[in-house]
Structure formats: structure tokens, C-alpha cells
Design an enzyme around this catalytic site. Structure first.
Site, PDB file in Angstrom:
ATOM      1  CG  HIS A  80      42.337   9.340 -21.162  1.00 53.00           C
ATOM      2  ND1 HIS A  80      42.144   8.018 -20.871  1.00 53.00           N
ATOM      3  CD2 HIS A  80      42.964   9.890 -20.092  1.00 53.00           C
ATOM      4  CE1 HIS A  80      42.657   7.759 -19.683  1.00 53.00           C
ATOM      5  NE2 HIS A  80      43.155   8.882 -19.180  1.00 53.00           N
ATOM      6  CG  ASP A 362      42.011   9.857 -13.322  1.00 50.66           C
ATOM      7  OD1 ASP A 362      42.965  10.588 -13.695  1.00 50.66           O
ATOM      8  OD2 ASP A 362      42.200   8.783 -12.716  1.00 50.66           O
TER       9      ASP A 362
END
Ligand SMILES: *[C@@H]1O[C@H](CO)[C@@H](O)[C@H](O)[C@H]1NC(C)=O
Ligand SMILES: *[C@@H]1O[C@H](CO)[C@@H](O)[C@H](O)[C@H]1NC(C)=O
Length: 463
Positions: A80, A362
Site C-alpha cells: 500500500h 511489507d
């Protein structure tokens, strides 16, 4: 050669793309000058790369192939975009960042207003439950925790536009009358991942037709769907967390810094550490908002540098100790397996799922990078993108090849399954068989046991 060097070489060597029709000269990239760039990792420089502040269009290597190669399918994994922190620093005012989307604020993208206007018209039945309940774009005058910011939206509009120019305009990956089943979309259940995916798609698709959009919901950040149960993976993770903890204890400067900061905000050091202050500090840093102060003093750049430097050191040790690699090989298997399945169906001439987008975190991208052997790759920045391209050689139609790109850099020959390939072959890509063999078997061999499949590797006794 590490990925950083590769990045810099991209900059130094005139890339022979002119014959492919894309002139790279006309595009500027935001990478710093290789002559002046420090070769060692500088915490402030690393933090800036992590912020990924949108500026001029970057140059990228996606879609580069000789003329006789045809693009068959593309698989995009994104993190994102820029988000508001997930934690607050105790007893301080949280940074004042506006998460509404407005044209007169930087960073800006020409499609920003059209994006908002299109999203605000609503979506119909475009999402698998529970995605339906999420807002389609950020819209709070004071960001909520973890909310995507305008920067995050612009980052992905920009990613989408870049991929559109390469994959749709140049390589005609999708026909003009593309249909819903030609794209595959999956996101975790956070508003920031859904909104990032929507922004990328909005930049990517020539006609964003809600009727052709269907986002699947992925409950696991590893995108492991029905194959999440894997005890050995969890054991690797526990050992990795132990390693992390021990490294932290050894860093007296870090302990001192946490102590100082805890004094400033007047909470026990333990409580401050648990609030993961670097997450908030990165938000201050990326948005150029000064670090918080109390009547006891201010959190400052020196604190930031110490914690960030420790993060870099931690990543270095993580690569060396290989526990995270074990975790990653098992953690990334299901999504890689799914991806090669999709690629194999495309090689059989099926026209479904030619463009796949996984909107993730991540903690999704990091294990995939590690499993692929891209150990030198940087920690996934905001709006990072990892792309698998599948190509067919028109001169030998039965042969398929893959290219792998991380943030626009071709890392195909840095992967563990294709490291030596280019030394023996003049081909600029990796045979699909290499990737398939890796995912079906060699990933497990790399774990060092005798397992040759996912189930055995996940349940190995006496690990
Ligand atoms: C950051 O903020 C300071 C003042 O708070 C300003 O002087 C500086 O120009 C800003 N930098 C950027 C890159 O916006
Ligand atoms: C790998 O993919 C195949 C289909 O392509 C599927 O049958 C198999 O269950 C998958 N394995 C894992 C562990 O996800």
C-alpha cells in the site's frame, strides 16, 4: 552485484531501449546522482527512499524485451502507499495530517479528482465480503490510524499510469474490449490496501468500469489462502524474533535513545518501545512535520537516526542468519505456487487472469523477496511494486520466459533460481521452467532438510 548497484547502473549505462520503442532519455528518475551518492547506507537517505515521495515520472525497466517476444501475462504485488502511523507515541500530539484528497495540495496527480469522483459514485457488487464495508478512498481531515494519505493515492495512481503505458499501450496485454475474467484482483481487508489497489487500477485501466472489477478478500498477509497452516514456518519466525531481540539488547546506543525518548514523553521505556515509535517518526519525516515535543524536550533527528540505523543493521543480520529465509521460503510458497499456476494456464493459451494484482503489505512483499533470493533488495518502501512478467518467444512459441522487477529494476538474474542463467544463455530472461522447478521443489531443498514438498516441509519433525 547487489540491487543497489544494479539501480545505480541503470542510471549509468545508456540502456538500449530505443529499439524497443521506449526512449528512456525523455524520462527522468528520482534516484540521486550515483557519483555523489554515499556507497554506505545512510539512515536519512534510506528513510527518504522508504517515503518514496512522488516527484517526476521515474524510469523503469518493466516491459523491456526483444521484438520477437510477446507479453503473455503480468503479476503485480504491491505494498500500500503512504499511510498514517499504526501507533501513537504515548502522551504526544499525533501528527496533523489531512487525509482528504484535494487538488491544491502536493503531491498531486492529474487523475486525482477523477479518481475521487469515480470512487464516490460507489461500487455496486465489486468486492468480496467483508471488503464491501470499507471506504473507497481516504476522506478524514485528521487521518485515522493506518489510513492511506493523498501521497499514498498519488503513488499508486502513478504506478498504475506507468504500468498502463508499458503493458496496455505498448504491449497490448489486454484487448480493448477486455472482460472481467481477464484481470484477477486480491487485497487484504484493510482500507489502505483496497484503496491502493483501486488507485493503481484507476491509473492502469483505460475504462474503470465497476461492472468488470471484482476484488477478492485475502485474510492472510502472507496470501496463503487455504494453505496457511505451517508449524515449521512459525518456528522459524519465533527464532527470527529471538534473534531480533538479542540484537536489540546488544545495541547500547539504541537502549540509551529509547531511554531518552521515554524520559521526554514521561512513560516507562518499555511502554515507549512497545509503541513502535519509529513508525510515527517515519510519518513525521516523510511529511516534513517536526518531531513531537513535550515540556521535557523534543524527540529529534538524532533519535531518529539511531533507530533507523538499527533497523538497517537488523536487516543486515537478518540476511546473514537465514532464519528469516526459512520463514520466507515457507511463507511465500503458497502465493508463488498460485502465481506459477496462473502462468502455466496462460502458456496453455487460456485468456483468463492475464493481469493479476495483489494489494498487500511489507510483511507480504518482504518474504517473497527473500524467498526469491533477492536478499539485497531494500525493505519494501511505500507503494513498492514487485512484478512478474511472462513472455513467449515468437520464434519458438513453446518457450516461455519470466522477468522479475522490483520497483522498476530488473532483478531477474539476482534471483536464486536464475542467478547463473545469463552466463550460459544469450536470452535476456529466465526460462519459466526455472521458476516452476524452484517453486515446486527447490524452495524446500533450500531449507536444508529432506522435504521436497510444502506439506512435509511445514511439518518436519525435530526442527
Ligand atoms: C519542511 O518544513 C520546513 C519548515 O517547517 C520548510 O522550511 C521546508 O522547506 C520544508 N521542506 C520541504 C521539502 O517541504
Ligand atoms: C499449488 O498449486 C496447485 C495448483 O496449481 C494446487 O493443486 C496445490 O494445492 C498448490 N499447493 C499449495 C501448497 O498451495
Amino acid at each position: 552485484m547487489d540491487v543497489l548497484t544494479a539501480l545505480l547502473l541503470v542510471h549509468l549505462i545508456p540502456v538500449s531501449t530505443a529499439k524497443n520503442g521506449v526512449s528512456s532519455k525523455s524520462r527522468k528518475r528520482i534516484m540521486p546522482d550515483p557519483v555523489t551518492e554515499p556507497p554506505v547506507t545512510d539512515p536519512v537517505y534510506e528513510a527518504l527512499l522508504y517515503c518514496n515521495i512522488p516527484s517526476v515520472a521515474e524510469r523503469s525497466m518493466e516491459g523491456h524485451a526483444p521484438h520477437h517476444f510477446k507479453l503473455v501475462s503480468v503479476h503485480v504485488f504491491i505494498r500500500h502507499g503512504d499511510r498514517y502511523p499504526l501507533y501513537v507515541i504515548p502522551k504526544t500530539k499525533r501528527p496533523e495530517i489531512d487525509c482528504t484528497l484535494v487538488a491544491n495540495r502536493k503531491p498531486y496527480h492529474p487523475k486525482l479528482e477523477a479518481f475521487v469522483s469515480h470512487m464516490s459514485k460507489g461500487s455496486g457488487a465489486s468486492f468480496e465480503s467483508p471488503l464491501n464495508s470499507l471506504p473507497l478512498y481516504p476522506n478524514h481531515p485528521l487521518c485515522e490510524m493506518g489510513e492511506l494519505t493523498q501521497t499514498g493515492v498519488v503513488q499508486h495512481l502513478q504506478n498504475g499510469q506507468l504500468l498502463r503505458d508499458i503493458y496496455l499501450k505498448k504491449h497490448k496485454l489486454l484487448p480493448n474490449d477486455w472482460s472481467a475474467d481477464q484481470i484477477y484482483l486480491e487485497t487484504t481487508g484493510k482500507s489502505r490496501t483496497l484503496q491502493s489497489g483501486l488507485a493503481l487500477l484507476y491509473g492502469f485501466l483505460p475504462d474503470f468500469d465497476w461492472k468488470k472489477i471484482y476484488f477478492r478478500h485475502q485474510p492472510s498477509a502472507l496470501f496463503c489462502s487455504g494453505s496457511c497452516y505451517c508449524p515449521v514456518r512459525n518456528q522459524y519466525l519465533e527464532k527470527e524474533q529471538r534473534r531480533q531481540y538479542l540484537l536489540r539488547l546488544k545495541n547500547s546506543q539504541l537502549e540509551k535513545t529509547y531511554g531518552e525518548m521515554a524520559k521526554i514523553v514521561d512513560v516507562p521505556t518499555k511502554q515507549l518501545r512497545a509503541a513502535n515509535p519509529i513508525d510515527s517518526m517515519l510519518c513525521h519525516f516523510c511529511h516534513n512535520v517536526s518531531f513531537p515535543c513535550t515540556r521535557n524536550g523534543c524527540v529529534d533527528m538524532e533519535h531518529f537516526k539511531v533507530i533507523k540505523t538499527h533497523q538497517i543493521e537488523d536487516e543486515r543480520e537478518r540476511r546473514e542468519k537465514k532464519l528469516y529465509l526459512g520463514y520466507s521460503l515457507l511463507g511465500a510458497h503458497p502465493i508463488l505456487n498460485q502465481t506459477i499456476g496462473r502462468m502455466q494456464r496462460a502458456t496453455e493459451g487460456r485468456k483468463e487472469e492475464l493481469f493479476a494484482l495483489y494489494s498487500a503489505h511489507d510483511v507480504t512483499l518482504s518474504p517473497v523477496l527473500s524467498a526469491l533470493g533477492l536478499s539485497e533488495a531494500r525493505f519494501p518502501r511505500f507503494a513498492a511494486r514487485l512484478i512478474f512478467e511472462l513472455w513467449q518467444d515468437r520464434e519458438k512459441p513453446s518457450e516461455h520466459s519470466v522477468r522479475i522487477l522490483y520497483n522498476g529494476v530488473d532483478v531477474t538474474f539476482h534471483t536464486s533460481f536464475c542467478q547463473d542463467h545469463h552466463k550460459h544463455s544469450p536470452k535476456p530472461m529466465c526460462p519459466l521452467e526455472n521458476l516452476v522447478r524452484f517453486v515446486k521443489r527447490d524452495m524446500f531443498v533450500a531449507l536444508g532438510g529432506s522435504s521436497t514438498n510444502y506439506y512435509d516441509a511445514c511439518h518436519r519433525e525435530g526442527f
